[in-house]
Design an enzyme around this catalytic site. Structure first.
Site, PDB file in Angstrom:
ATOM      1  CG  ASN A  85      27.634  10.412 -14.470  1.00 38.60           C
ATOM      2  OD1 ASN A  85      27.560  10.029 -15.753  1.00 38.60           O
ATOM      3  ND2 ASN A  85      26.932  11.469 -14.035  1.00 38.60           N
ATOM      4  CE1 TYR A 123      32.398  11.502  -6.349  1.00 41.29           C
ATOM      5  CE2 TYR A 123      33.198  11.983  -8.610  1.00 41.29           C
ATOM      6  CZ  TYR A 123      32.327  12.371  -7.432  1.00 41.29           C
ATOM      7  OH  TYR A 123      31.577  13.406  -7.860  1.00 41.29           O
ATOM      8  CG  ASN A 173      25.909   7.450  -3.964  1.00 40.36           C
ATOM      9  OD1 ASN A 173      25.500   8.773  -4.369  1.00 40.36           O
ATOM     10  ND2 ASN A 173      27.452   7.442  -4.234  1.00 40.36           N
ATOM     11  CB  ALA A 199      23.983  14.455 -10.046  1.00 39.29           C
ATOM     12  CD  GLU A 244      21.353  11.779   1.315  1.00 38.55           C
ATOM     13  OE1 GLU A 244      20.695  12.116   2.392  1.00 38.55           O
ATOM     14  OE2 GLU A 244      21.979  12.424   0.441  1.00 38.55           O
ATOM     15  CG  HIS A 258      26.492  11.368  -0.426  1.00 40.57           C
ATOM     16  ND1 HIS A 258      25.819  11.356  -1.956  1.00 40.57           N
ATOM     17  CD2 HIS A 258      25.595  11.856   0.178  1.00 40.57           C
ATOM     18  CE1 HIS A 258      24.824  11.721  -1.786  1.00 40.57           C
ATOM     19  NE2 HIS A 258      24.415  11.986  -0.692  1.00 40.57           N
ATOM     20  NE  ARG A 273      32.938  16.894  -4.531  1.00 39.10           N
ATOM     21  CZ  ARG A 273      32.192  16.034  -5.495  1.00 39.10           C
ATOM     22  NH1 ARG A 273      31.583  15.067  -5.135  1.00 39.10           N
ATOM     23  NH2 ARG A 273      32.563  16.369  -6.786  1.00 39.10           N
TER      24      ARG A 273
HETATM   25  O1  CA2 Z   1      30.146  11.491  -3.302  1.00 41.16           O
HETATM   26  C1  CA2 Z   1      29.202  10.812  -3.842  1.00 41.16           C
HETATM   27  O2  CA2 Z   1      29.175   9.752  -3.717  1.00 41.16           O
HETATM   28  C2  CA2 Z   1      28.265  11.630  -4.878  1.00 41.16           C
HETATM   29  O3  CA2 Z   1      26.826  11.019  -4.708  1.00 41.16           O
HETATM   30  C3  CA2 Z   1      28.800  11.319  -6.205  1.00 41.16           C
HETATM   31  C4  CA2 Z   1      28.106  12.020  -7.402  1.00 41.16           C
HETATM   32  C5  CA2 Z   1      27.948  13.473  -7.072  1.00 41.16           C
HETATM   33  O4  CA2 Z   1      27.172  14.176  -7.823  1.00 41.16           O
HETATM   34  C6  CA2 Z   1      27.422  14.093  -5.622  1.00 41.16           C
HETATM   35  O5  CA2 Z   1      27.380  15.425  -5.664  1.00 41.16           O
HETATM   36  C7  CA2 Z   1      28.237  13.101  -4.474  1.00 41.16           C
HETATM   37  C8  CA2 Z   1      28.730  11.890  -8.664  1.00 41.16           C
HETATM   38  C9  CA2 Z   1      29.146  10.619  -9.187  1.00 41.16           C
HETATM   39  C10 CA2 Z   1      29.863  10.348 -10.485  1.00 41.16           C
HETATM   40  O6  CA2 Z   1      30.628   9.489 -10.313  1.00 41.16           O
HETATM   41  C11 CA2 Z   1      31.634   9.240 -11.148  1.00 41.16           C
HETATM   42  C12 CA2 Z   1      32.591   8.323 -10.941  1.00 41.16           C
HETATM   43  C13 CA2 Z   1      33.731   8.237 -11.690  1.00 41.16           C
HETATM   44  C14 CA2 Z   1      33.750   9.273 -12.898  1.00 41.16           C
HETATM   45  C15 CA2 Z   1      33.054  10.377 -13.063  1.00 41.16           C
HETATM   46  C16 CA2 Z   1      31.780  10.502 -12.017  1.00 41.16           C
END
Ligand code: CA2
Length: 154
Positions: free
Chosen positions: A18, A30, A81, A84, A105, A107, A114
């Site tokens: 994603n 984000y 990164n 999920a 790693e 994020h 969260r």
């Molecule tokens: O904070 C981060 O970088 C995460 O790795 C992002 C993941 C999340 O599942 C982790 O818990 C923390 C999610 C990435 C999803 O990215 C999106 C970007 C735009 C719209 C929707 C999702």
């Protein structure tokens, strides 16, 4: 006479599921920065640090595992990164452990502020360190830490 070790370090940057949507959806969590902008930022930072940056984004766990395996022949460090998969993937954790390539790693969000299910990372235990919560700067800080580790600390 032994040859000088190569000064340039080759770094593989892995973006998980994603993250290709960055800047297009959920900017409240984000931010507005796109993945392309992050990759450009990392390439430019890499030039300053004497590091060559290659990037891969995949929504598929097996592709990420294959990329980690293939890194053995090409890269000295991994910046990841895993999105999920951070919280679910024993396979990615095992791949990092198996290749023994120093891995940082990162994020975008602070995963500890969260939901509880984001507080555990399978990758943290096999990474040399983790940076979380600084948006796109997490990647820059992670790259700096990784290259410093490879050039000085290792
Ligand atoms: O904070 C981060 O970088 C995460 O790795 C992002 C993941 C999340 O599942 C982790 O818990 C923390 C999610 C990435 C999803 O990215 C999106 C970007 C735009 C719209 C929707 C999702």
């Amino acid at each position: 006479m032994l040859s000088e070790p190569l000064r340039f370090k080759s770094i593989l940057v892995l973006h998980g599921p994603n993250l290709n949507l960055l800047g297009q959806r959920e900017p409240g969590i984000y931010g507005a920065v796109t993945l392309e902008q992050i990759n450009r930022l990392l390439t430019e930072e890499g030039q300053k640090l004497q590091a060559l940056v290659s990037t891969v984004q995949s929504n598929h766990e097996g592709v990420l595992v294959d990329s980690i395996h293939a890194a053995r022949k090409e890269h000295q460090g991994i910046l990841i990164n895993a999105g999920a998969y951070t919280h679910t993937s024993v396979a990615i954790r095992d791949a990092i452990a198996a290749v023994s390539i120093p891995t940082v790693e990162v994020h975008l969000s602070n995963i500890y502020q969260r939901e509880a299910f984001r507080h555990h990372s399978y990758i943290a235990a096999v990474a040399i360190g983790q940076i979380s919560g600084f948006g796109a700067e997490s990647y820059r800080l992670g790259l700096q830490a990784l290259v410093h580790y490879l050039q000085v600390a290792k």
